[in-house]
Design a protein around this motif. Sequence first.
Motif, PDB file in Angstrom:
ATOM      1  N   SER A  57      12.763  11.559   5.624  1.00 19.41           N
ATOM      2  CA  SER A  57      13.726  10.451   5.711  1.00 19.41           C
ATOM      3  C   SER A  57      14.623  10.463   4.485  1.00 19.41           C
ATOM      4  CB  SER A  57      12.987   9.111   5.788  1.00 19.41           C
ATOM      5  OG  SER A  57      12.080   9.092   6.861  1.00 19.41           O
ATOM      6  N   TRP A  58      15.739   9.763   4.575  1.00 13.27           N
ATOM      7  CA  TRP A  58      16.654   9.632   3.437  1.00 13.27           C
ATOM      8  C   TRP A  58      16.245   8.444   2.557  1.00 13.27           C
ATOM      9  CZ3 TRP A  58      20.249  10.417   7.938  1.00 13.27           C
ATOM     10  CH2 TRP A  58      20.644  11.758   8.049  1.00 13.27           C
ATOM     11  N   TYR A  59      14.973   8.404   2.189  1.00  9.43           N
ATOM     12  CA  TYR A  59      14.456   7.407   1.259  1.00  9.43           C
ATOM     13  C   TYR A  59      13.610   8.128   0.210  1.00  9.43           C
ATOM     14  CZ  TYR A  59      15.514   3.946   4.920  1.00  9.43           C
ATOM     15  OH  TYR A  59      16.127   3.171   5.866  1.00  9.43           O
ATOM     16  N   ARG A  60      13.233   7.424  -0.825  1.00  9.71           N
ATOM     17  CA  ARG A  60      12.301   7.968  -1.809  1.00  9.71           C
ATOM     18  C   ARG A  60      11.313   6.884  -2.226  1.00  9.71           C
ATOM     19  NH1 ARG A  60      13.257  11.824   0.175  1.00  9.71           N
ATOM     20  NH2 ARG A  60      14.203  13.752  -0.578  1.00  9.71           N
ATOM     21  N   TYR A  61      10.065   7.270  -2.378  1.00  7.41           N
ATOM     22  CA  TYR A  61       9.024   6.392  -2.903  1.00  7.41           C
ATOM     23  C   TYR A  61       8.774   6.718  -4.370  1.00  7.41           C
ATOM     24  CZ  TYR A  61       7.439   4.918   1.805  1.00  7.41           C
ATOM     25  OH  TYR A  61       7.342   4.384   3.067  1.00  7.41           O
ATOM     26  N   LYS A  62       8.405   5.720  -5.124  1.00  8.14           N
ATOM     27  CA  LYS A  62       8.052   5.951  -6.522  1.00  8.14           C
ATOM     28  C   LYS A  62       6.871   6.914  -6.640  1.00  8.14           C
ATOM     29  CE  LYS A  62       9.622   1.374  -8.020  1.00  8.14           C
ATOM     30  NZ  LYS A  62       9.210   0.047  -8.567  1.00  8.14           N
ATOM     31  N   ALA A  63       5.960   6.852  -5.665  1.00  3.85           N
ATOM     32  CA  ALA A  63       4.769   7.700  -5.701  1.00  3.85           C
ATOM     33  C   ALA A  63       5.023   9.112  -5.197  1.00  3.85           C
ATOM     34  CB  ALA A  63       3.656   7.060  -4.874  1.00  3.85           C
ATOM     35  N   GLY A  64       6.245   9.402  -4.733  1.00  2.40           N
ATOM     36  CA  GLY A  64       6.562  10.735  -4.250  1.00  2.40           C
ATOM     37  C   GLY A  64       6.818  10.780  -2.758  1.00  2.40           C
ATOM     38  N   SER A  65       7.478  11.839  -2.326  1.00  2.00           N
ATOM     39  CA  SER A  65       7.943  11.928  -0.943  1.00  2.00           C
ATOM     40  C   SER A  65       6.832  12.069   0.076  1.00  2.00           C
ATOM     41  CB  SER A  65       8.905  13.116  -0.803  1.00  2.00           C
ATOM     42  OG  SER A  65      10.040  12.938  -1.617  1.00  2.00           O
ATOM     43  N   ASP A  66       5.655  12.574  -0.341  1.00  4.64           N
ATOM     44  CA  ASP A  66       4.574  12.774   0.622  1.00  4.64           C
ATOM     45  C   ASP A  66       3.612  11.597   0.697  1.00  4.64           C
ATOM     46  OD1 ASP A  66       5.586  15.226   1.300  1.00  4.64           O
ATOM     47  OD2 ASP A  66       4.267  16.358  -0.032  1.00  4.64           O
ATOM     48  N   ALA A  67       3.870  10.558  -0.085  1.00  2.83           N
ATOM     49  CA  ALA A  67       2.977   9.395  -0.088  1.00  2.83           C
ATOM     50  C   ALA A  67       3.139   8.598   1.206  1.00  2.83           C
ATOM     51  CB  ALA A  67       3.273   8.502  -1.289  1.00  2.83           C
ATOM     52  N   GLY A  68       2.053   7.943   1.604  1.00  3.08           N
ATOM     53  CA  GLY A  68       2.103   7.012   2.725  1.00  3.08           C
ATOM     54  C   GLY A  68       1.787   5.617   2.227  1.00  3.08           C
ATOM     55  N   LEU A  69       2.617   4.639   2.570  1.00  3.41           N
ATOM     56  CA  LEU A  69       2.439   3.285   2.057  1.00  3.41           C
ATOM     57  C   LEU A  69       2.164   2.310   3.198  1.00  3.41           C
ATOM     58  CD1 LEU A  69       5.324   3.005  -0.591  1.00  3.41           C
ATOM     59  CD2 LEU A  69       2.947   3.690  -0.955  1.00  3.41           C
ATOM     60  N   HIS A  70       1.146   1.457   2.993  1.00  2.03           N
ATOM     61  CA  HIS A  70       0.942   0.343   3.906  1.00  2.03           C
ATOM     62  C   HIS A  70       2.117  -0.619   3.730  1.00  2.03           C
ATOM     63  CE1 HIS A  70      -0.681  -3.431   5.525  1.00  2.03           C
ATOM     64  NE2 HIS A  70      -1.495  -2.672   6.229  1.00  2.03           N
ATOM     65  N   PRO A  71       2.541  -1.316   4.794  1.00  4.04           N
ATOM     66  CA  PRO A  71       3.708  -2.197   4.672  1.00  4.04           C
ATOM     67  C   PRO A  71       3.609  -3.238   3.559  1.00  4.04           C
ATOM     68  CG  PRO A  71       3.199  -1.849   6.973  1.00  4.04           C
ATOM     69  CD  PRO A  71       2.090  -1.200   6.192  1.00  4.04           C
ATOM     70  N   TYR A  72       2.407  -3.686   3.203  1.00  2.00           N
ATOM     71  CA  TYR A  72       2.306  -4.645   2.102  1.00  2.00           C
ATOM     72  C   TYR A  72       2.819  -4.040   0.794  1.00  2.00           C
ATOM     73  CZ  TYR A  72      -0.527  -8.072   4.690  1.00  2.00           C
ATOM     74  OH  TYR A  72      -0.971  -9.024   5.579  1.00  2.00           O
ATOM     75  N   GLN A  73       2.661  -2.736   0.636  1.00  2.00           N
ATOM     76  CA  GLN A  73       3.147  -2.051  -0.559  1.00  2.00           C
ATOM     77  C   GLN A  73       4.441  -1.282  -0.286  1.00  2.00           C
ATOM     78  OE1 GLN A  73      -0.394  -1.426   0.346  1.00  2.00           O
ATOM     79  NE2 GLN A  73      -0.722  -3.323  -0.791  1.00  2.00           N
ATOM     80  N   GLY A  74       5.027  -1.497   0.889  1.00  2.00           N
ATOM     81  CA  GLY A  74       6.168  -0.703   1.322  1.00  2.00           C
ATOM     82  C   GLY A  74       7.382  -0.820   0.425  1.00  2.00           C
ATOM     83  N   GLU A  75       8.190   0.236   0.405  1.00  2.00           N
ATOM     84  CA  GLU A  75       9.415   0.286  -0.384  1.00  2.00           C
ATOM     85  C   GLU A  75      10.574   0.681   0.527  1.00  2.00           C
ATOM     86  OE1 GLU A  75       8.817   3.102  -3.513  1.00  2.00           O
ATOM     87  OE2 GLU A  75       6.931   2.197  -4.178  1.00  2.00           O
ATOM     88  N   THR A  76      11.746   0.112   0.246  1.00  2.00           N
ATOM     89  CA  THR A  76      12.970   0.508   0.934  1.00  2.00           C
ATOM     90  C   THR A  76      13.968   0.911  -0.134  1.00  2.00           C
ATOM     91  OG1 THR A  76      12.492  -1.071   2.706  1.00  2.00           O
ATOM     92  CG2 THR A  76      14.716  -0.164   2.632  1.00  2.00           C
ATOM     93  N   ARG A  77      13.798   2.141  -0.651  1.00  2.00           N
ATOM     94  CA  ARG A  77      14.627   2.660  -1.740  1.00  2.00           C
ATOM     95  C   ARG A  77      15.478   3.803  -1.209  1.00  2.00           C
ATOM     96  NH1 ARG A  77      11.884   5.284  -5.318  1.00  2.00           N
ATOM     97  NH2 ARG A  77      13.225   4.854  -7.099  1.00  2.00           N
ATOM     98  N   LEU A  78      16.801   3.626  -1.276  1.00  5.85           N
ATOM     99  CA  LEU A  78      17.720   4.645  -0.784  1.00  5.85           C
ATOM    100  C   LEU A  78      17.798   5.805  -1.760  1.00  5.85           C
ATOM    101  CD1 LEU A  78      20.663   2.403   0.477  1.00  5.85           C
ATOM    102  CD2 LEU A  78      18.534   3.002   1.629  1.00  5.85           C
ATOM    103  N   GLU A  79      18.016   7.004  -1.224  1.00  8.54           N
ATOM    104  CA  GLU A  79      18.213   8.182  -2.063  1.00  8.54           C
ATOM    105  C   GLU A  79      19.706   8.352  -2.316  1.00  8.54           C
ATOM    106  OE1 GLU A  79      17.612  13.019  -2.004  1.00  8.54           O
ATOM    107  OE2 GLU A  79      17.075  11.820  -0.276  1.00  8.54           O
ATOM    108  N   TYR A  80      20.084   8.541  -3.569  1.00  9.65           N
ATOM    109  CA  TYR A  80      21.480   8.707  -3.930  1.00  9.65           C
ATOM    110  C   TYR A  80      21.750  10.146  -4.344  1.00  9.65           C
ATOM    111  CZ  TYR A  80      21.785   3.639  -3.929  1.00  9.65           C
ATOM    112  OH  TYR A  80      21.761   2.332  -3.544  1.00  9.65           O
TER     113      TYR A  80
END
Length: 582
Positions: free
Chosen positions: A333-356
């Motif tokens: 996806s065109w997003y990035r997680y602080k924990a890295g691109s292969d991380a999986g996050l439960h929605p409670y910890q979810g992030e919506t960070r756009l990649e620039y």
Amino acid sequence: MNERVVVDPITRIEGHLRIEAEMDGPNIAAAYSSGTMVRGIETILKGRDPRDAWAYVQRICGVCTLVHGLASVRAVEDALKVEIPPNAQLVRNLMIGAQYIHDHVMHFYHLHALDWVDVVSALSADPAATSQLAQSISSWPKSSPGYFSDVQKRIGNFVESGQLGIFANGYWGHPAYKLPPEANLMAVAHYLEALGWQREVAKLHAIFGGKNPHPNFVVGGVPSPINLNSDSAINSKKLAQVQDLIRLMQSFVAQVYVPDTIAIASFYKDWGERGEGLGNFLCYGDLPISGGSLSDTSDFLFPRGAILNRDLSNIQPVDLHADGEIQEFISHSWYRYKAGSDAGLHPYQGETRLEYDKRGGVRPPYKQLDVADGYSWLKSPRWHSHSVEVGPLARMLLLYADTSAKAHAQAKELVDSTLATLGLPVQALFSTLGRTAARTLESQIVADAMQGWYDQLIANVKAGDTKTFAEALWEPASWPKQAQGAGIMEAPRGALGHWIVIEDERIANYQAVVPSTWNAGPRDPQGVPGAYEAALAHNTQLHDPKQPIEILRTIHSFDPCIACAVHLSDPETGEAIEIKVS
């Protein structure tokens, strides 16, 4: 690299969707689904009063209308441990039920039917023979030769004027169309009837919610006081109108929608072997039959559970709060997680960070999807690491398989009788045709359930119970300093969840995982495709890559709603605009 067939945008859906099919001769060897709009509602919500969230998230989509708002108030109620009155639950059930039936009928006739119905062919139909066909499958009163003759003249006027309007740019005459002219004329007539019908049934939302689309909601119940003698409340006249609308829905579903689906499907039985996809299905469960608490999943009309590898004998339990069950991935996806691109996050910890990119703009642009990297604005939700399909087929399979479900007997009878009429095996359910039929059959189940909810509401009112709101249970002074909750429901398109984290009376995090994210998401870190991608790669051949109607048939069978991805653009330059909320 094999040739790619690109369909962008997919039309007759909500939102922007791009499909690229990698071809091996006439066969689709692999497919890639790209949501080309940016999601941003969750970021906008941070720092706001959680009681206001429903009004924002309901604007995620104009077609899904009430479901996001209701999921939001349920999330807040779950976080704050608010139990709503039975009448409020019944009113919500009626509003959800009306959304189901309105949405499914509109999808079948106005979004999906044109994949199977050749409008121009209807011009050569014999109105008398069309009348005979219509009367042979239903007792619907609008079935006379004169009626179909008038419809045919209307279609002819469109064609002669050179302005097909709503029927423009179809693949008319494509050899994949198999209906005889008379069946095409009947279907087009019902297409036009459904336009007026949907205007009427939408009034139920206006009665209970003040308007449609986007009816009003409130944390703790519904904003619909009941007073049989008041003009400014839900009175006896409005309740009688609700009964009339339920009957209107029931008659159209039973006498038009169901017979049309079976009649059209009889000419496309080969599609019972195409578009299967993953074989994994997930249903959150919803709609308390008795109007009770959402915590009692045994009372749900649609049961909660998962089916893996098409095994209907083994229903898996589902926990929507547990950390390891539901995760969202963004490796493609065109997003990035602080924990890295292969991380999986439960929605409670979810992030919506756009990649620039280096220029500071939001990606793309692109010329062709780079499927080795990110290629969609949608995330990839997974249940216990499984890619799953959600929606009407998942619900009907759970109902069909779960003998403890209260609507099991009705679902089994509907499914078995439909398969018998078409002469198809149970395996045909796992297909494009099965997905389309499931949507129709569950409309019958929901229409019947609506009458039961209405009868319970009337009985409560007659017994003196008119309460529709849990007063004072949601005031901030009574809130814990920190809370989290999940607003779970089955939207018409499938499993919908809103997860909220509240800190110091404000929204600290908010994540919505919508049905079309489950179905339309890209591959995960293991390269496992989403439901759209898997379905297209299952026994799909294109007759003409320049007119890929076969792709449309399978994609439309999911009823995509990509508008849950929201973007803003400059009307002069078309460039994305970055909005900073302070």
